[in-house]
Design a protein around this motif. Sequence first.
Motif, PDB file in Angstrom:
ATOM      1  N   TYR A  96       8.293   7.490  -6.697  1.00 55.77           N
ATOM      2  CA  TYR A  96       8.462   5.627  -7.054  1.00 55.77           C
ATOM      3  C   TYR A  96       9.662   5.722  -8.591  1.00 55.77           C
ATOM      4  N   LEU A 119     -13.086  -2.498 -11.482  1.00 57.97           N
ATOM      5  CA  LEU A 119     -12.986  -1.306 -10.874  1.00 57.97           C
ATOM      6  C   LEU A 119     -14.228  -0.732 -12.026  1.00 57.97           C
ATOM      7  N   TRP A 149      -2.743   2.168  -1.749  1.00 56.16           N
ATOM      8  CA  TRP A 149      -2.278   3.455  -3.298  1.00 56.16           C
ATOM      9  C   TRP A 149      -3.732   3.046  -3.527  1.00 56.16           C
ATOM     10  N   LEU A 150      -3.376   1.899  -4.609  1.00 57.47           N
ATOM     11  CA  LEU A 150      -4.304   1.638  -5.792  1.00 57.47           C
ATOM     12  C   LEU A 150      -5.546   0.964  -5.022  1.00 57.47           C
ATOM     13  N   GLN A 170       3.667  -0.042  -1.214  1.00 59.52           N
ATOM     14  CA  GLN A 170       3.545   1.103  -0.905  1.00 59.52           C
ATOM     15  C   GLN A 170       2.142   1.779  -2.375  1.00 59.52           C
ATOM     16  N   LEU A 171       2.710   0.776  -3.353  1.00 54.56           N
ATOM     17  CA  LEU A 171       1.962   0.746  -4.555  1.00 54.56           C
ATOM     18  C   LEU A 171       0.272   0.499  -4.294  1.00 54.56           C
ATOM     19  N   GLN A 172       0.735  -0.878  -4.164  1.00 54.06           N
ATOM     20  CA  GLN A 172      -0.200  -1.532  -3.989  1.00 54.06           C
ATOM     21  C   GLN A 172      -1.850  -1.150  -3.062  1.00 54.06           C
ATOM     22  N   LEU A 210     -15.872  -5.657  -1.683  1.00 55.06           N
ATOM     23  CA  LEU A 210     -14.471  -5.815  -2.461  1.00 55.06           C
ATOM     24  C   LEU A 210     -13.417  -4.607  -1.936  1.00 55.06           C
ATOM     25  N   GLY A 242      -7.633   3.676  -3.752  1.00 49.89           N
ATOM     26  CA  GLY A 242      -8.515   4.205  -4.939  1.00 49.89           C
ATOM     27  C   GLY A 242      -9.143   3.727  -5.000  1.00 49.89           C
ATOM     28  N   PHE A 243      -9.516   2.299  -4.966  1.00 48.67           N
ATOM     29  CA  PHE A 243     -10.425   1.205  -5.922  1.00 48.67           C
ATOM     30  C   PHE A 243     -12.083   1.776  -4.142  1.00 48.67           C
ATOM     31  N   ARG A 265       3.071 -15.873  -1.814  1.00 50.33           N
ATOM     32  CA  ARG A 265       4.158 -14.890  -2.880  1.00 50.33           C
ATOM     33  C   ARG A 265       5.207 -15.977  -1.756  1.00 50.33           C
ATOM     34  N   PRO A 266       6.754 -15.555  -2.577  1.00 49.59           N
ATOM     35  CA  PRO A 266       8.231 -16.017  -2.112  1.00 49.59           C
ATOM     36  C   PRO A 266       8.515 -14.586  -1.453  1.00 49.59           C
ATOM     37  N   ASP A 267       8.411 -13.575  -1.297  1.00 49.79           N
ATOM     38  CA  ASP A 267       9.037 -12.340  -0.268  1.00 49.79           C
ATOM     39  C   ASP A 267       8.677 -12.665   1.191  1.00 49.79           C
ATOM     40  N   SER A 277       8.699  -0.027  -2.402  1.00 46.16           N
ATOM     41  CA  SER A 277       7.728   0.474  -3.069  1.00 46.16           C
ATOM     42  C   SER A 277       6.609   0.382  -3.671  1.00 46.16           C
ATOM     43  N   GLU A 278       6.992  -1.372  -3.940  1.00 40.90           N
ATOM     44  CA  GLU A 278       5.913  -2.546  -4.483  1.00 40.90           C
ATOM     45  C   GLU A 278       4.348  -2.248  -3.656  1.00 40.90           C
ATOM     46  N   VAL A 310     -11.906   3.975  -2.696  1.00 40.50           N
ATOM     47  CA  VAL A 310     -12.657   5.013  -2.640  1.00 40.50           C
ATOM     48  C   VAL A 310     -14.080   5.784  -3.493  1.00 40.50           C
ATOM     49  N   VAL A 311     -13.523   4.431  -4.853  1.00 42.07           N
ATOM     50  CA  VAL A 311     -14.783   4.234  -6.922  1.00 42.07           C
ATOM     51  C   VAL A 311     -16.046   3.495  -5.319  1.00 42.07           C
ATOM     52  N   ARG A 337       7.825 -13.752 -11.255  1.00 45.52           N
ATOM     53  CA  ARG A 337       7.373 -13.750 -10.613  1.00 45.52           C
ATOM     54  C   ARG A 337       6.458 -12.824  -9.579  1.00 45.52           C
ATOM     55  N   ILE A 388      -7.507   5.997 -12.608  1.00 47.85           N
ATOM     56  CA  ILE A 388      -6.978   4.907 -11.849  1.00 47.85           C
ATOM     57  C   ILE A 388      -6.224   3.607 -13.056  1.00 47.85           C
TER      58      ILE A 388
END
Lengths: 437, 405
Positions: B361, B291, A314-315, A310-312, A29, A318-319, A388-390, A307-308, A321-322, B275, B30
Amino acid sequence: MIAYYLRLALRSLRRTPVMTALMVCAIGLGIGASMTMLTVLHVMTQDPIPSKSGVLFYPTLDPLPSDYQTSTWGNPADNLTWPDAMALLRQGKPARQAVMAGGGLLVWPLDAAGRPTEHGGRYTTWQFFDLFGVPLEHGGGWTAADDAQQARVVVLGRDLAMKLFGSTDVVGRSVRLKDTAFRIVGVAAPWSPQPRFYVDLGGGRSFGEADDFFLPLSTAMGLQFDISGNRSSWAETDMQDKLRSPSMTWLQMWVELDTPQQVADYRRFLHDYAAQEHASGRFQRDPDTARLYPLMDWLGHKKLVPSEVQLQLWLAIGFLVVCLVNIVALLLAKFLRRGGEVGVRRALGARASDILLQLGCEAALIGVAGGVLGTVLAQLGLWSVRRRPDGYARIAQMDASMLMASVALAILATLLAGLIPAWRASRISPALQIKAV
Amino acid sequence: MDIRPILSTLLRHKTAAALIVLEIALSCAIVCNALFLIGNRLDHMQRPSGFDETHLVFVKANGITKDEEAKAVTRADLDGLRAIPGVDSATVVNQIPFGSSVWMSGIKLRPEQEDSTLSSTNYMVSEDGLKTLGLRLLEGRDFAASEYVDDGDGWIPSVIVSKALAQRLFPDQGAVGQSIYVFGNKPHRIVGIVEHLPRPRDGGASAAEYDMSMLFPARVSYSDGGTYALRVGDPARRAAVLEQAKQVIASHGPTRIISKGGTGTMEDKRARYYRNDRAMAWLLVAVSAALLVVTALGIVGLASFWVAQRTRQIGVRRALGATKGQILRYFQTENFILATLGIVLGMVLAYAINQLLMSKYELPRLPLSYLPVGAVLLWLLGQIAVLWPARRAAAVPPAIATRSA
């Protein structure tokens, strides 16, 4: 010896199938999530044109008034005004150069019954194809004379040629764009660098489809074709001729500079031009604001990664690491429980390093299994990203290097995670354990 | 329950205990931030647009016509569209909410002012604009019939602004009756204030900034980017109206095509526009859930290990008269202590992560209310996860104490 340890590890893992499955799932995972996001980031920041990225440069000038406040909507000085672009084109001495803007036009099929369709393309100058090494399937680009005469010539993309004519060998035939007939001089082979570095970046235009047509910028100006992309103006402009205004930016320019000497010369030329405009009073800002960006620096400057994403990322990290902390805990529990076995082996003469190696093998085995599972999950994740649409979503594919990287990351991560428990277990004093057995 | 023996046991298993604490702390940090991001996105998605979304459909046509013709064709289109059964009213607008383009203009408060006070999005509507879009007038009046002009042909006398824009431009006095300067140096008089009028695209703007727009009585022709907006009385008829509208458009010239991007119901446009945010929110939910599951598995794993390791110890305690409940509570208390340590550490970490996100951000500060939610979640998770190993421990028979090693 390693083979023997691996056999031992396999047996040990089979003895506790639930725990093994849990650990493999946790790693899978974590690796799956982080590799999905790393792959997305990888395709968004890759070199779009490796053969030429080292020699392509993007010049910018800053014609904005000194009190102009840039907003979150972007900096108008990232594009050029018509007079500046034309002056640079005339006076600069790069190996190759082209000025360009995007445009959308209705394209008409030749049989009268067909409906027109909308297509996007590029209005540019004659060296465009050589500058970027755009492959042409038939014919060629147009000439400097065509630019000067606003010739009605067009290079079609392969897909559009196929759609209109059912063939790519259509040089010499004509096509109607908006309300004007154009002679086809070339058909370009599929060419779609990602990110689409040469366009007016941002606003969802940075990734995605190839241009369907290319035609002379001067012709598009003469026929008042619509342009796409950002147009920023900061002074009252004559509405009749706003594209030629010295206070509206909308053009992109690329130059090819093959040697460090050429780069230095061009940089000086750009600075001199800005200084001269500054002296004449047209530019209010310091000439030092003129820049010559190497291609990759330009992409960095335009911040293509939302930034979306990048945030994902990092998330996901983090996941991971846990998940790894979890593996450390589970492996620790598993290895320490085998104190008796370790004690016996130590008493029979195994060194602490042998124990470390044996348990390390076990951790690595879990890592490999987790890595395989993680790669499968990452493919699943990328599949969902592609839906996704991007614009960037469609190119989110894992290449061989990313595939190797994810398995390597999985093994490395588990080995690191296995290190503490294995080390702790190898320190078990044999005497105490044997007494307990 | 005596906590001292629990603590002394934990101190003898420092590595394992520290790992559990670390795992809980990371999860807590988190999950708190993920929940916060989800909330943030939902807030964005649920901002009211002020438009009557359930009754609105948009139709955009492309084609080739000369300028003078385009105005006539636009008028004919509108007449044809109004005649469709089920259409209450129709107007033509220069930009639509959740559309692909944004028109921005600088606003000056005095004609001689050098730089704009601020820039705002400008909508332009033809007759019936307010009524069709369903915008709610708070003060002042709708445009008068005489105020509508063809876009580009002369000066636009009046403007309607959003409440947010009115407050920003004229914080101290009423905005109605004031003048602003947008297109050139002749004034546009503010005749009305609408409750909401958001930017077509939110672009991550704060709620106040998002709602700052103005509306001009100017007819935009379809070839200059005009989109037809139709108000459909019965929402169930929207699809049928859209079909008929396409036919009306096609009948007004042989070379007209419907733009897919600009056509559809407003509800569809909203759903499509958000979306990505919805996908992101679901992704965050999925990752948070995964998590928590992983954390729970870690707790189960380590607690089982402890139980297995202490089987004899537990047997001795049972033989000395400890009840099953006491053994159960021992492990639960132990987990509670570990979870509490983890949560405290997690809160600090959550704030540190939020601080990082804020600087990178432009996210708002994590509201304190998210912390107890995360804490309760992890306490519960810990207790549930430890239940199974703890019950196995409680089930250890006292006789095991007498079994020789």
